[in-house]
Scaffold this active site. Structure first.
Site, PDB file in Angstrom:
ATOM      1  N   GLY A  51       0.773  -1.094   0.072  1.00 19.65           N
ATOM      2  CA  GLY A  51       0.058   0.025   0.239  1.00 19.65           C
ATOM      3  C   GLY A  51       0.778   1.314  -0.024  1.00 19.65           C
ATOM      4  N   GLN A  97       3.071   9.920   1.228  1.00 15.26           N
ATOM      5  CA  GLN A  97       4.424   9.260   1.157  1.00 15.26           C
ATOM      6  C   GLN A  97       5.152   9.686  -0.122  1.00 15.26           C
ATOM      7  OE1 GLN A  97       2.392   5.184   2.228  1.00 15.26           O
ATOM      8  NE2 GLN A  97       4.578   5.263   3.060  1.00 15.26           N
ATOM      9  N   LEU A 140       6.775   1.343   3.765  1.00 18.64           N
ATOM     10  CA  LEU A 140       7.785   2.016   2.670  1.00 18.64           C
ATOM     11  C   LEU A 140       8.381   3.255   3.135  1.00 18.64           C
ATOM     12  CD1 LEU A 140       5.688   1.364  -0.614  1.00 18.64           C
ATOM     13  CD2 LEU A 140       7.643   0.175   0.421  1.00 18.64           C
ATOM     14  N   HIS A 150      -3.808   0.923   8.109  1.00 10.63           N
ATOM     15  CA  HIS A 150      -2.431   1.462   7.899  1.00 10.63           C
ATOM     16  C   HIS A 150      -2.592   2.960   6.977  1.00 10.63           C
ATOM     17  CE1 HIS A 150       2.340   0.993   7.843  1.00 10.63           C
ATOM     18  NE2 HIS A 150       1.860   2.006   6.647  1.00 10.63           N
ATOM     19  N   GLU A 151      -3.059   2.572   5.908  1.00  7.91           N
ATOM     20  CA  GLU A 151      -3.179   3.804   4.942  1.00  7.91           C
ATOM     21  C   GLU A 151      -3.966   4.889   5.429  1.00  7.91           C
ATOM     22  OE1 GLU A 151      -0.869   3.698   2.781  1.00  7.91           O
ATOM     23  OE2 GLU A 151      -0.701   1.605   2.767  1.00  7.91           O
TER      24      GLU A 151
HETATM   25 NI    NI Z   1       2.789   3.243   5.473  1.00  4.49          NI
END
Ligand code: NI
Length: 162
Positions: free
Chosen positions: A46, A51, A89, A130-131
């Site tokens: 994801g 990000q 990430l 999480h997103e």
């Molecule tokens: Ni993340």
């Protein structure tokens, strides 16, 4: 399409709140296409727009079942709870155990602004939570109950980043 640069933990933008999307135009579509390409190249499960430096409530997820584009997502129902290993990430090489709902229902909009709902469990539930946390400047490391020592992890450890 283009691969965009993934911001990492020390970048303060990751702590900012992202804005609701109101225009479902070609610029949004380009962002979504770039985000998917960036996520697959990383590789990750994801990726949220923040990000890649864009403060919009936009995320892409692929838990192995195909690409999902989640715009203006909101958790509307949860059930159960489960502790799973997570990575991100934006926090390379850090993994921790995080408690999340076992199942979630998320209301969101697709790239054309159509209202949608998705029910997720397992990895999809983790990725959705999480997103959506990324939309509000929250990282999994804020919620981790324990960080993992990668050197002591068994082989075959699932090191997916979300
Ligand atoms: Ni993340």
């Amino acid at each position: 399409m283009a691969i965009r640069n993934i911001r990492t933990e020390e970048d303060e933008i990751l702590r900012k709140h992202s804005r609701e999307v109101v225009k479902f135009d070609s610029r949004l579509h380009e962002l979504l296409d770039d985000m998917a390409e960036t996520m697959y190249a990383a590789p990750g499960v994801g990726l949220a727009a923040v990000q890649v430096g864009i403060l919009k409530r936009v995320a892409v997820i692929d838990d192995g079942e195909g690409l999902i584009e989640v715009i203006n997502g909101k958790v509307v129902e949860t059930s159960g709870s489960k502790i799973d290993i997570e990575g991100c990430l934006s926090i390379p090489e850090v993994y921790g155990r995080v408690e999340r709902p076992e199942k979630v229902v998320v209301n969101y909009q697709d790239r054309f602004g159509n209202a949608k709902a998705i029910e997720g469990e397992g990895l999809l539930a983790v990725a959705l939570c999480h997103e959506l946390d990324h939309f509000d400047g929250i990282l999994f490391s804020d919620k981790a109950i324990e960080f993992l020592d990668l050197n002591s992890m068994e082989e075959g450890f699932d090191d997916q980043q979300i």
